[in-house]
Design an enzyme around this catalytic site. Sequence first.
Site, short mmCIF file in Angstrom:
data_model
loop_
_atom_site.label_atom_id
_atom_site.label_comp_id
_atom_site.label_asym_id
_atom_site.label_seq_id
_atom_site.Cartn_x
_atom_site.Cartn_y
_atom_site.Cartn_z
NE ARG A 147 -3.84 -2.37 2.86
CZ ARG A 147 -3.35 -3.27 3.05
NH1 ARG A 147 -2.01 -3.24 3.62
NH2 ARG A 147 -3.80 -4.53 3.12
CE LYS A 171 -5.89 -0.92 4.46
NZ LYS A 171 -7.59 -1.56 4.14
CG HIS A 242 -5.22 0.74 -4.04
ND1 HIS A 242 -4.47 0.37 -2.67
CD2 HIS A 242 -5.93 -0.74 -3.84
CE1 HIS A 242 -4.77 -0.38 -1.71
NE2 HIS A 242 -5.55 -0.56 -2.25
NE ARG A 245 -3.56 -4.01 -1.74
CZ ARG A 245 -2.20 -4.11 -0.73
NH1 ARG A 245 -1.11 -4.53 -1.01
NH2 ARG A 245 -3.02 -4.76 0.50
CG HIS A 268 -5.72 -9.11 1.10
ND1 HIS A 268 -6.52 -9.30 -0.51
CD2 HIS A 268 -5.92 -7.28 1.17
CE1 HIS A 268 -5.79 -8.56 -1.64
NE2 HIS A 268 -5.85 -6.67 -0.46
CE1 TYR A 277 -7.01 -6.88 -7.80
CE2 TYR A 277 -6.14 -8.89 -5.06
CZ TYR A 277 -6.60 -7.09 -5.63
OH TYR A 277 -6.86 -6.08 -5.41
#
Length: 297
Positions: A147, A171, A242, A245, A268, A277
């Site tokens: 990120r 995160k 992003h 990414r 994730h 994806y």
Amino acid sequence: MLHVLLENFLYFLVVEKGLAENTLSNYQFDLKSFFAFLASKSVSEIGTVTRHHIIAYLVSLRGQGKSPATLARHMACLKSFFHFLLREKIIDQDPTANLETPKLAKIFPRVLSVNEVTLLLNQPALGTLLGLRDKAMLELIYATGLRVSELTGLNVNHVNLDMGFLRCVGKGSKERIVPVGSFAVKALMEYLNRSRAKLVKKTKEEALFVNQHGRRLTRQGFWKILKYYAGQAGITVEITPHTLRHSIATHMLENGADLRTVQEMLGHADITTTQIYTHLTRTHLREVYDHCHPRAK
């Protein structure tokens, strides 16, 4: 009173939930927006808020043209806030209970082709200090799928070029180890050996990537750099950090990587986030099949 509740809630999110700064900023913005709505309806006590106020607020946001994603974000914020108030016995009933989050339309991320990525990565001028830095950043973010906040948050000691990996904090303050490919390692070595020391003004600066003033590059700074090189590469569609990414995830899956590997690499928390994806790779598979199979059409 409301601003005190907001401060207590944000403190709870930091201490007990470990949410990232960007998420906290979004919660603060969304709740201030909600409080302004309550004030317009002459509601001053949080205990008097009802589900009808919540619904009216969401309707007002939709009337302002807000997207389903924005509505869902506001709803998630309110649910979390009122659940906190209920837990702390500040309210007796949760007005968001049994309210459904607005359904999101399936919007699949735009990804760059391998050729577009190659064009983008070849744009920085390697004869300049900033060009060497930009080359290293672009190679690294595509190699790792970081990120943008993770990229700009890297310190020099987070990267081990001899072993070919880096350590980043994502995160929820979760740390992960990410492999770094040979192209990115080479670009980083060039930047560290020929550029960074000349850009850094303070000898104790820890940031891996710095701006022209020798201080840590910001997320906004990287965004501007990316937009500039996208224009130079002739990429006409709007791309964001992003986008790179999304692109690495799709390119890895197209080349045989499994979902769990991509999930771990991108950080994730839930594999369902990574599964978006698979739609993109199925679309690619269909295109290849239609083009190459003698009996496809």
